[in-house]
Enzyme design. Sequence first.
Site, PDB file in Angstrom:
ATOM      1  N   ASP A  47      -0.198  -5.379   9.456  1.00 57.01           N
ATOM      2  CA  ASP A  47      -1.256  -4.436   9.104  1.00 57.01           C
ATOM      3  C   ASP A  47      -2.456  -5.288   8.698  1.00 57.01           C
ATOM      4  O   ASP A  47      -2.397  -6.023   7.705  1.00 57.01           O
ATOM      5  CB  ASP A  47      -0.804  -3.531   7.949  1.00 57.01           C
ATOM      6  N   TRP A 107       0.873  -1.185   0.000  1.00 55.90           N
ATOM      7  CA  TRP A 107       0.000   0.000   0.000  1.00 55.90           C
ATOM      8  C   TRP A 107       0.909   1.234   0.000  1.00 55.90           C
ATOM      9  O   TRP A 107       1.822   1.333   0.836  1.00 55.90           O
ATOM     10  CB  TRP A 107      -0.858  -0.059   1.269  1.00 55.90           C
ATOM     11  N   LYS A 116     -12.841  -0.843   6.383  1.00 56.22           N
ATOM     12  CA  LYS A 116     -13.392  -1.713   5.338  1.00 56.22           C
ATOM     13  C   LYS A 116     -14.447  -2.664   5.905  1.00 56.22           C
ATOM     14  O   LYS A 116     -15.553  -2.747   5.400  1.00 56.22           O
ATOM     15  CB  LYS A 116     -12.296  -2.551   4.682  1.00 56.22           C
TER      16      LYS A 116
HETATM   17  C1  LMR Z   1      -6.776   1.926  -0.638  1.00 58.18           C
HETATM   18  O1  LMR Z   1      -5.753   1.241  -0.642  1.00 58.18           O
HETATM   19  O2  LMR Z   1      -7.362   2.266  -1.677  1.00 58.18           O
HETATM   20  C2  LMR Z   1      -7.398   2.312   0.670  1.00 58.18           C
HETATM   21  O3  LMR Z   1      -6.689   1.767   1.714  1.00 58.18           O
HETATM   22  C3  LMR Z   1      -7.655   3.768   0.795  1.00 58.18           C
HETATM   23  C4  LMR Z   1      -6.427   4.570   1.097  1.00 58.18           C
HETATM   24  O4  LMR Z   1      -6.469   5.319   2.075  1.00 58.18           O
HETATM   25  O5  LMR Z   1      -5.438   4.489   0.373  1.00 58.18           O
END
Ligand code: LMR
Length: 431
Positions: free
Chosen positions: A242, A161, A278
């Site tokens: 996480d 992420w 989520k």
């Molecule tokens: C995502 O990966 O799209 C979500 O976790 C929203 C974000 O805050 O990035």
Amino acid sequence: MAMAGRSGLVAGRRFFLGGSSGSCTWMRGLSSWWKNVEPAPKDPILGVTEAFLSDPSPDKVNVGVGAYRDDNGKPVVLECVREAERRIAGSANMEYLPMGGSVKMVEETLKLAYGEDSVFLKDKRVAAVQALSGTGACRLFADFQRRFRPESQIYIPVPTWANHHNIWRDAHVPQQTYHYYHAESRGLDFSALMDDVKNAPNGSFFLLHACAHNPTGVDPTEEQWREISQLIKAKGHFPFFDMAYQGFASGDPERDAKSIRIFLEDGHAIGIAQSYAKNMGLYGQRVGCLSVLCEDEKQAVVVKSQLQQLARPMYSNPPLHGALIVTTILSDPDLKQLWLKEVKMMADRIIGMRAALRENLENLGSTLSWKHITNQIGMFCYSGMTPEQVDRLTKEFHIYMTRNGRISMAGVTTGNVGYLANAIHEVTKSG
Ligand code: LMR
């Protein structure tokens, strides 16, 4: 009184009181404070939403941000959340929560990660505080790591992420990466991952996605988790999980905690970031939890006191409303059952959309393999499309997604899956 031409010092900076007519202006001071500030780059995920919102096309589709939508493409408020809101309406005062947040909410949240009958919870070995969703929990931990283990680095999977990098960077923790995704097989690069765990200096921190890896949708198997756990233990690394998608991988939060339970069985000290964005759809409420499993109760008390002290100058104490919603749902057996049903319903709709997207692409005669769409799990499909192909999707078809080729399956509906498949086929068929 004549003001023209006077000057002075404010906060060490020279200012000028100009204006021959006697008007009082701070022209030089005003123009110079921020003149060296450059525009920040667009966020690779939230920037996609901004672009989507400003596109007037009626055909536009947003499969960028990881936020659940119903089959009409509309945001969803879970029925258990609506019921919890009805129950708490007017019942609570608006006092501050403690620095560590709602004790009851934290208690219920820990049960989801560590297990209802966890011996670690019984022995009070877990230091935990309410956090501002998963991001806040990761950031609090990164600051804690920096403060008390300043010599150690964090190993982050490739890819991950995008915000993980920002979080540990802004906490001034040195970052390293470890192999995770194997582009050719569109699966886990298990041997390279194990090599990286082995070669990292003993006592490093490893960031692990507990389930439904973002962005790839590729998780280790149970057997692989066991091997990873053993090696991390042998190397004396610290595993930090996480867990932003508990429930979204299998539809069952208990099953999705398997990786964590394996590490607990193996006797690790671990940290966990949990989020209700989520799995309870509480995106904007910013409710989550940071926990650190300690050696004993005494250490847990000390660690918690430090986590609270980190929170105090940042935001003092966390917000109340989301915590009340979570507590109301999880402490009532009927509401909890309803929540579990609704989590499964969301996960199942996404699984259905995976099958539909793959089927549509195959029916269009695509010669590429799209098996990974249904093999991957959780909210995302890591499609394998290049940034250039994604740019074409946006420009020619008004389809918005992150440039790494990640499709948020939560934004796919029976109404747009055909359009999406056709556009993907168009931009991928020539190479
Ligand atoms: C995502 O990966 O799209 C979500 O976790 C929203 C974000 O805050 O990035």
